[in-house]
Motif scaffolding. Structure first.
Motif, short mmCIF file in Angstrom:
data_model
loop_
_atom_site.label_atom_id
_atom_site.label_comp_id
_atom_site.label_asym_id
_atom_site.label_seq_id
_atom_site.Cartn_x
_atom_site.Cartn_y
_atom_site.Cartn_z
N UNK A 48 51.06 73.46 50.71
CA UNK A 48 50.21 73.89 51.81
C UNK A 48 50.93 73.65 53.13
N UNK A 49 50.52 74.36 54.20
CA UNK A 49 51.01 73.98 55.53
C UNK A 49 50.63 72.51 55.78
N UNK A 50 51.47 71.79 56.47
CA UNK A 50 51.28 70.34 56.65
C UNK A 50 49.90 69.98 57.17
N UNK A 51 49.39 70.67 58.17
CA UNK A 51 48.12 70.31 58.80
C UNK A 51 46.90 70.92 58.10
N UNK A 52 47.12 71.68 57.06
CA UNK A 52 46.03 72.38 56.37
C UNK A 52 45.14 71.39 55.60
N UNK A 53 43.83 71.39 55.90
CA UNK A 53 42.92 70.55 55.11
C UNK A 53 42.74 71.16 53.73
N UNK A 54 42.74 70.30 52.71
CA UNK A 54 42.54 70.79 51.35
C UNK A 54 41.82 69.73 50.52
N UNK A 55 41.00 70.25 49.61
CA UNK A 55 40.26 69.41 48.67
C UNK A 55 40.70 69.83 47.28
N UNK A 56 41.04 68.86 46.45
CA UNK A 56 41.56 69.15 45.13
C UNK A 56 40.75 68.41 44.07
N UNK A 79 42.21 73.81 43.69
CA UNK A 79 42.49 73.44 45.08
C UNK A 79 41.63 74.33 45.97
N UNK A 80 41.07 73.76 47.03
CA UNK A 80 40.21 74.53 47.94
C UNK A 80 40.71 74.38 49.37
N UNK A 81 40.70 75.50 50.09
CA UNK A 81 41.05 75.54 51.51
C UNK A 81 39.99 76.37 52.22
N UNK A 82 40.03 76.34 53.53
CA UNK A 82 39.10 77.15 54.32
C UNK A 82 39.74 78.48 54.70
N UNK A 83 38.91 79.52 54.88
CA UNK A 83 39.37 80.86 55.18
C UNK A 83 40.38 80.91 56.33
N UNK A 84 40.13 80.12 57.34
CA UNK A 84 40.98 80.17 58.52
C UNK A 84 42.41 79.74 58.29
N UNK A 85 42.72 79.18 57.14
CA UNK A 85 44.08 78.75 56.86
C UNK A 85 44.86 79.74 56.01
N UNK A 161 39.99 63.58 41.92
CA UNK A 161 40.00 64.35 43.17
C UNK A 161 40.93 63.73 44.20
N UNK A 162 41.31 64.55 45.16
CA UNK A 162 42.09 64.11 46.30
C UNK A 162 41.79 65.04 47.46
N UNK A 163 41.75 64.49 48.65
CA UNK A 163 41.58 65.29 49.86
C UNK A 163 42.68 64.92 50.84
N UNK A 168 41.00 67.75 59.65
CA UNK A 168 41.26 69.07 60.24
C UNK A 168 40.31 70.14 59.73
N UNK A 169 39.41 69.78 58.84
CA UNK A 169 38.46 70.75 58.28
C UNK A 169 37.38 71.09 59.30
N UNK A 170 36.72 72.23 59.07
CA UNK A 170 35.58 72.60 59.92
C UNK A 170 34.52 71.52 59.82
N UNK A 171 33.69 71.38 60.84
CA UNK A 171 32.67 70.32 60.83
C UNK A 171 31.71 70.45 59.65
#
Length: 189
Positions: A48-56, A79-85, A161-163, A168-171
């Motif tokens: 992932x990009x370094x600053x990208x929030x992710x939930x695994x 693995x889950x990311x937000x649309x904006x990434x 799990x790991x986050x 950096x995730x949306x509120x």
């Protein structure tokens, strides 16, 4: 893109690193200076990009069939990311450094650390297409408007799990669809 036997890896957007010096990261919970790396199993956590929030999340021995089917379905790992990434995931230039595992000690369940200077085994390797890596590793990649509902289900379950970079995730509790950019959450409308 994973380490071979006798190796651990460090992922970076900087292809020019010739030496890794122990340091205390700005986001560190620990005050000792380390060089950080990951092993074969945890390398995908850093595709992932370094600053990208992710939930695994992943199935483990103690995972109940109910939790598995309800949260990750038939998959072994999600693995889950937000649309904006998504654009950052498409365009990031991510590199991997292979490091000698003998220079590191296990730290927790997934990291390896060294308290001394470490030299890579060779030059940085371009990681390539992050979506293709996930597909080749049979890791489902979910794209969500907000990570928090998924994260809350995962952390209350029997899944592993790991986050990473969740700050950096949306509120939490965002009612409208939002998209994360590297400068913050913005509304889609």
């Amino acid at each position: 893109m994973r380490p071979e036997p006798g190796q651990v890896m460090h992922f970076s957007e900087d292809p020019t690193i010739t030496v890794f010096e122990p340091h205390v990261a700005v986001t560190a919970k620990y005050r000792e200076a380390y060089v950080w790396a990951v092993d074969f199993e945890r390398a995908p956590d850093y595709w992932f990009p370094r600053q990208c929030p992710r939930a695994m999340a992943w199935a483990q021995e103690s995972t109940t069939e109910d939790d598995r089917s309800r949260i990750i379905g038939d998959e072994d790992r999600v693995h889950a990311v937000e649309y904006g990434w998504l654009e950052a995931m498409r365009t990031v230039e991510l590199y991997a450094y292979r490091l000698p595992a003998a220079d590191f000690e296990p730290f927790g369940d997934y990291c390896h650390v060294s308290t001394r200077t470490v030299r890579p085994l060779g030059p940085a390797e371009r990681v390539g297409d992050l979506f293709a890596l996930h597909a080749a590793a049979d890791i489902q990649l979910r794209v969500l408007p907000n990570l928090w509902p998924f994260w809350e289900r995962v952390t209350a379950s029997s899944l592993g799990f790991s986050g990473i970079r969740l700050a950096n995730a949306c509120p939490r509790g965002q009612a409208d669809p939002v998209f994360q950019s590297e400068t913050g959450c913005i509304r889609s409308t």
